[in-house]
Design a protein around this motif. Sequence first.
Motif, PDB file in Angstrom:
ATOM      1  N   GLY A 123       3.762 -17.766   0.736  1.00 21.78           N
ATOM      2  CA  GLY A 123       3.966 -18.350   2.058  1.00 21.78           C
ATOM      3  C   GLY A 123       4.771 -17.452   2.989  1.00 21.78           C
ATOM      4  N   ASP A 124       5.194 -16.279   2.508  1.00 27.75           N
ATOM      5  CA  ASP A 124       5.957 -15.358   3.359  1.00 27.75           C
ATOM      6  C   ASP A 124       5.039 -14.291   3.953  1.00 27.75           C
ATOM      7  OD1 ASP A 124       8.542 -16.450   3.038  1.00 27.75           O
ATOM      8  OD2 ASP A 124       8.667 -15.584   1.018  1.00 27.75           O
ATOM      9  N   TYR A 125       5.532 -13.682   5.031  1.00 27.80           N
ATOM     10  CA  TYR A 125       4.831 -12.551   5.640  1.00 27.80           C
ATOM     11  C   TYR A 125       5.901 -11.543   6.067  1.00 27.80           C
ATOM     12  CZ  TYR A 125       1.361  -9.860   8.163  1.00 27.80           C
ATOM     13  OH  TYR A 125       0.531  -8.854   8.562  1.00 27.80           O
ATOM     14  N   PRO A 126       5.663 -10.255   5.835  1.00 27.37           N
ATOM     15  CA  PRO A 126       6.752  -9.282   6.067  1.00 27.37           C
ATOM     16  C   PRO A 126       7.090  -9.060   7.552  1.00 27.37           C
ATOM     17  CG  PRO A 126       4.742  -8.143   5.436  1.00 27.37           C
ATOM     18  CD  PRO A 126       4.456  -9.609   5.285  1.00 27.37           C
ATOM     19  N   ASP A 127       8.383  -9.071   7.841  1.00 27.36           N
ATOM     20  CA  ASP A 127       8.859  -8.616   9.149  1.00 27.36           C
ATOM     21  C   ASP A 127       8.974  -7.096   9.164  1.00 27.36           C
ATOM     22  OD1 ASP A 127       9.481 -11.252  10.410  1.00 27.36           O
ATOM     23  OD2 ASP A 127      10.754 -11.399   8.617  1.00 27.36           O
ATOM     24  N   ILE A 128       9.262  -6.533   7.987  1.00 26.95           N
ATOM     25  CA  ILE A 128       9.421  -5.081   7.871  1.00 26.95           C
ATOM     26  C   ILE A 128       8.706  -4.612   6.605  1.00 26.95           C
ATOM     27  CG2 ILE A 128      11.083  -3.173   7.767  1.00 26.95           C
ATOM     28  CD1 ILE A 128      13.244  -5.079   8.761  1.00 26.95           C
ATOM     29  N   VAL A 129       7.949  -3.534   6.719  1.00 25.84           N
ATOM     30  CA  VAL A 129       7.332  -2.887   5.552  1.00 25.84           C
ATOM     31  C   VAL A 129       7.888  -1.470   5.472  1.00 25.84           C
ATOM     32  CG1 VAL A 129       5.188  -2.098   4.480  1.00 25.84           C
ATOM     33  CG2 VAL A 129       5.231  -4.273   5.716  1.00 25.84           C
ATOM     34  N   ILE A 130       8.322  -1.085   4.272  1.00 26.40           N
ATOM     35  CA  ILE A 130       9.025   0.187   4.083  1.00 26.40           C
ATOM     36  C   ILE A 130       8.410   0.972   2.937  1.00 26.40           C
ATOM     37  CG2 ILE A 130      11.237   1.202   3.317  1.00 26.40           C
ATOM     38  CD1 ILE A 130      12.626  -1.160   4.794  1.00 26.40           C
ATOM     39  N   ALA A 131       8.254   2.271   3.131  1.00 21.46           N
ATOM     40  CA  ALA A 131       7.845   3.134   2.012  1.00 21.46           C
ATOM     41  C   ALA A 131       8.267   4.565   2.319  1.00 21.46           C
ATOM     42  CB  ALA A 131       6.338   3.056   1.790  1.00 21.46           C
ATOM     43  N   PRO A 132       8.517   5.354   1.260  1.00 21.17           N
ATOM     44  CA  PRO A 132       8.797   6.776   1.452  1.00 21.17           C
ATOM     45  C   PRO A 132       7.540   7.485   1.956  1.00 21.17           C
ATOM     46  CG  PRO A 132       9.232   6.061  -0.813  1.00 21.17           C
ATOM     47  CD  PRO A 132       8.489   4.971  -0.157  1.00 21.17           C
ATOM     48  N   LEU A 133       7.740   8.610   2.635  1.00 22.54           N
ATOM     49  CA  LEU A 133       6.593   9.391   3.107  1.00 22.54           C
ATOM     50  C   LEU A 133       6.761  10.859   2.729  1.00 22.54           C
ATOM     51  CD1 LEU A 133       4.563   8.990   6.315  1.00 22.54           C
ATOM     52  CD2 LEU A 133       5.270  11.287   5.585  1.00 22.54           C
ATOM     53  N   GLY A 134       5.838  11.329   1.877  1.00 21.88           N
ATOM     54  CA  GLY A 134       5.796  12.747   1.529  1.00 21.88           C
ATOM     55  C   GLY A 134       4.638  13.361   2.301  1.00 21.88           C
ATOM     56  N   GLY A 135       3.410  13.041   1.881  1.00 21.11           N
ATOM     57  CA  GLY A 135       2.230  13.379   2.666  1.00 21.11           C
ATOM     58  C   GLY A 135       1.797  12.173   3.479  1.00 21.11           C
ATOM     59  N   GLY A 136       2.003  10.981   2.910  1.00 21.42           N
ATOM     60  CA  GLY A 136       1.697   9.761   3.648  1.00 21.42           C
ATOM     61  C   GLY A 136       0.895   8.723   2.883  1.00 21.42           C
ATOM     62  N   SER A 137       0.439   9.041   1.666  1.00 23.96           N
ATOM     63  CA  SER A 137      -0.490   8.119   1.012  1.00 23.96           C
ATOM     64  C   SER A 137       0.210   6.871   0.479  1.00 23.96           C
ATOM     65  CB  SER A 137      -1.242   8.827  -0.116  1.00 23.96           C
ATOM     66  OG  SER A 137      -0.439   9.039  -1.243  1.00 23.96           O
ATOM     67  N   ASN A 138       1.427   7.003   0.009  1.00 31.20           N
ATOM     68  CA  ASN A 138       2.205   5.860  -0.479  1.00 31.20           C
ATOM     69  C   ASN A 138       2.498   4.927   0.697  1.00 31.20           C
ATOM     70  OD1 ASN A 138       4.246   4.187  -1.455  1.00 31.20           O
ATOM     71  ND2 ASN A 138       5.725   5.831  -1.710  1.00 31.20           N
ATOM     72  N   PHE A 139       2.986   5.505   1.791  1.00 30.43           N
ATOM     73  CA  PHE A 139       3.301   4.709   2.978  1.00 30.43           C
ATOM     74  C   PHE A 139       2.043   4.023   3.517  1.00 30.43           C
ATOM     75  CE2 PHE A 139       3.520   4.391   7.615  1.00 30.43           C
ATOM     76  CZ  PHE A 139       4.617   3.554   7.747  1.00 30.43           C
ATOM     77  N   ALA A 140       0.962   4.792   3.642  1.00 26.82           N
ATOM     78  CA  ALA A 140      -0.278   4.218   4.159  1.00 26.82           C
ATOM     79  C   ALA A 140      -0.775   3.103   3.257  1.00 26.82           C
ATOM     80  CB  ALA A 140      -1.344   5.303   4.266  1.00 26.82           C
ATOM     81  N   GLY A 141      -0.661   3.329   1.948  1.00 24.78           N
ATOM     82  CA  GLY A 141      -1.203   2.374   0.981  1.00 24.78           C
ATOM     83  C   GLY A 141      -0.656   0.983   1.169  1.00 24.78           C
ATOM     84  N   ILE A 142       0.639   0.870   1.360  1.00 32.29           N
ATOM     85  CA  ILE A 142       1.198  -0.468   1.507  1.00 32.29           C
ATOM     86  C   ILE A 142       1.169  -0.939   2.966  1.00 32.29           C
ATOM     87  CG2 ILE A 142       3.644   0.234   1.771  1.00 32.29           C
ATOM     88  CD1 ILE A 142       4.130  -2.281  -0.212  1.00 32.29           C
ATOM     89  N   SER A 143       1.214  -0.003   3.930  1.00 30.96           N
ATOM     90  CA  SER A 143       1.367  -0.396   5.340  1.00 30.96           C
ATOM     91  C   SER A 143       0.063  -0.748   6.049  1.00 30.96           C
ATOM     92  CB  SER A 143       2.009   0.751   6.120  1.00 30.96           C
ATOM     93  OG  SER A 143       3.302   0.991   5.680  1.00 30.96           O
ATOM     94  N   PHE A 144      -0.964   0.064   5.862  1.00 31.59           N
ATOM     95  CA  PHE A 144      -2.137  -0.048   6.732  1.00 31.59           C
ATOM     96  C   PHE A 144      -2.774  -1.444   6.734  1.00 31.59           C
ATOM     97  CE2 PHE A 144      -3.273   4.776   7.103  1.00 31.59           C
ATOM     98  CZ  PHE A 144      -2.059   4.988   7.714  1.00 31.59           C
ATOM     99  N   PRO A 145      -2.909  -2.107   5.576  1.00 31.77           N
ATOM    100  CA  PRO A 145      -3.506  -3.452   5.629  1.00 31.77           C
ATOM    101  C   PRO A 145      -2.669  -4.447   6.454  1.00 31.77           C
ATOM    102  CG  PRO A 145      -3.727  -2.552   3.425  1.00 31.77           C
ATOM    103  CD  PRO A 145      -2.803  -1.627   4.187  1.00 31.77           C
TER     104      PRO A 145
END
Lengths: 456, 456
Positions: free
Chosen positions: B253-275
């Motif tokens: 029932g929750d929805y994120p106000d903030i999504v956080i991830a480390p960024l090296g090239g960007g795939s980890n960050f993109a993976g959780i953020s883009f959707p």
Amino acid sequence: MLQKKILLNESEMPTHWYNIVADMPNKPLPPLHPGTKKPVGPEDLAPIFPMDLILQEVSTERYIEIPEPVREIYKIWRPTPMMRAYALEKFLDTPAKIYYKYEGTSPSGSHKPNTAVPQAYYNKKAGVRKLTTETGAGQWGTALSFACSQFGLDCEVYMVRVSYDQKPYRKIMMNTFGAEVYASPSNRTQAGRNILEKDPHSTGSLGIAISEAIERAVGDEHTKYSLGSVLNHVLMHQTIIGQECLKQLEYTGDYPDIVIAPLGGGSNFAGISFPFLRKNLTEGKPTRFIAVEPASCPKLTKGVFKYDFGDTAGYTPLLPMYTLGHNFKPASIHAGGLRYHGASVLCSQLLKDGLIEANALQQLECFEAGVVFARTEGIIPAPEATHGIAQVIREAKKAKEEGSAKTILFNLCGHGFVDMQAYADYFEGKLHDHFFTDEELSANLPEIEALQPTVA
Amino acid sequence: MLQKKILLNESEMPTHWYNIVADMPNKPLPPLHPGTKKPVGPEDLAPIFPMDLILQEVSTERYIEIPEPVREIYKIWRPTPMMRAYALEKFLDTPAKIYYKYEGTSPSGSHKPNTAVPQAYYNKKAGVRKLTTETGAGQWGTALSFACSQFGLDCEVYMVRVSYDQKPYRKIMMNTFGAEVYASPSNRTQAGRNILEKDPHSTGSLGIAISEAIERAVGDEHTKYSLGSVLNHVLMHQTIIGQECLKQLEYTGDYPDIVIAPLGGGSNFAGISFPFLRKNLTEGKPTRFIAVEPASCPKLTKGVFKYDFGDTAGYTPLLPMYTLGHNFKPASIHAGGLRYHGASVLCSQLLKDGLIEANALQQLECFEAGVVFARTEGIIPAPEATHGIAQVIREAKKAKEEGSAKTILFNLCGHGFVDMQAYADYFEGKLHDHFFTDEELSANLPEIEALQPTVA
């Protein structure tokens, strides 16, 4: 699509551990006081264990409830997945169905936290401030360090010197969880100083490290001792593994013909086996249970069933078990978790009564199995776990010869991320099999018979 | 009891990757041919990638189906758990709700196999026999080695010399999955020999290793190259992480106000953020997305948005990205996966357009956060992952000051079992923060402007 992973939700996590003593046809013999040779009572164990754990150690209740705070922490990684090994089956071209329970997702990477968490919990509840323990390869020490960090307990770990030097990462993991780690033998205990006096370059043993940890606990009223295998309550805590598997297999419609696990002290084997063995004992199921030990420490297949100490210095009660003698020196192998001279009282009694089987395997066959497993199922197993896999491969090949679609279940008790040196040595041809002579195997056998006591 | 872990069954595993290009207000600029400075076409990439991946690289379709054989292998570890960090929340005494997705249960211990498996699949489908790649800390090389073992492909990994020497276990993991591993710079390529000629003791860099791996692929018709981050198709494969989180959060029932991830090239960050970013772009959700980079390699906060090479030798197309220049030398830190001079084209464009944020953190704050996390949530994070945790702790403290019950989601991209030397150095006081001068940061900046092309 085929279902590979059988998951349980947290709400399906078992609420009780299973105590096999309730269903054993021959109950385990009592531990004996080393001085009087009389059965020890709860009060004899009180200096090193909290009363809740002592009561579990001697309990004959069939099920014991898992306290809610323990279940809360179990939820970090439990319930663990059970997987169907489709890729391994295909590689072996076997009609057998192979399932494995995977305990490597825990905080320390093995099954050990299953008992570390309740042990820390009951000690905290009893007002204890610090736990001491031993560790060989480091799995158990890491698990207890994690558990202590969860309950705000101090933790002091005696790590077998050879592992302390060879596996610095394990020490740092314990430090990361807040524990102090000392190489054993150390100068911090009389037991350690005695060893170092005779052999200043001693590389240590699990038996010595146990002696040191116990000595430290006995000497301080706020400190107790914690053991990672062998004892009844430890094995019972691990039964959550098999309790989960029972539920998971219900979802598949399969039931195991064979259950396999490595045996060092016995907690991994007991964890997955005992809930299924209950069905043999109470419902007449015909499942076979195979404990796999290393040929470098073959207490089940070459030891004797007698009373022996659990440690080197002789601080523990005498336990009735299959043993090679508490001064037996196992051959050096990388599966450090399996290098223990004795087997738990419960596993020993069950083996003596023909309710479980045992087999000893050489390490080259085990590492070969580990590599096959990594390249098929995608998980690099801990060296201990490869012993189970090698036996599974034997049974799966036999099933192929017999044309029989047997169901095989084994416990993949941990991953090998922190044990890669073992694989390096294997690939470089540095590992060898070890064959003891009969003389070597019988040189340290104890002499006190373990007989069922006559009725008083 | 509180629910800690939100699990999905295999039947709930997402069937499609999400391609954010479909929803970006400004589409990514095209890669340019280094010689002609004209946009490269699919045929320019054909010597190093199979056509299926090239088509994904330039696709504007919103969803791309995950092939069934890929999903079959994903099932070894996917769907991964999403956890509520109750213990961390309690420790921080914050009103914020903190969730984390845990990618450490994969065969290599990080999120990297999410793209390694489809890359190996599409190459196998195209008749390729061998893949080459680079690896820094070893996570990506392990992931591709695993993926190749699943499809019967050979795998040749160029591992940055300094990691090759410092992290022998990572090399052995790759060997266990059947891969060949070479220290880079090596004598096996012209790019490597050129470097060694100038500096026989070169400790290597990710940029050099990429050059070597590409050179090997270009020179052999049966060999292709595989990249673990940066490219559009790689980021898209990682969106299975966020796609799963969307479903998992529905159960809470929750929805994120903030999504956080480390960024090296960007795939980890993109993976959780883009959707989740899709929901901002298409439904007007106000979620903030924070990419966390190390202060030792601050391309997002101190770099420029220009065209630059992805590698050191200049073999790759020119990519429009935030970069410090392909000859920039990051300060030495243990989070090797974050030591890359540029950020992916997609993340760069989104940052330029103000749709995501970036912050640079020093490593001491990150390791402190990692230790807090281990002692509360029970999982020792990889050094890369500690960057996300440190930012989460900052946001959770801010939420406490504001008295705001924000929902924070972050990606715990991997565990630290193979990175314990980093923690040892931290505990021993050997790690330091690093402050670049403006001169150092601007010494290697590229010059080709990345402008939206005029209509032809």
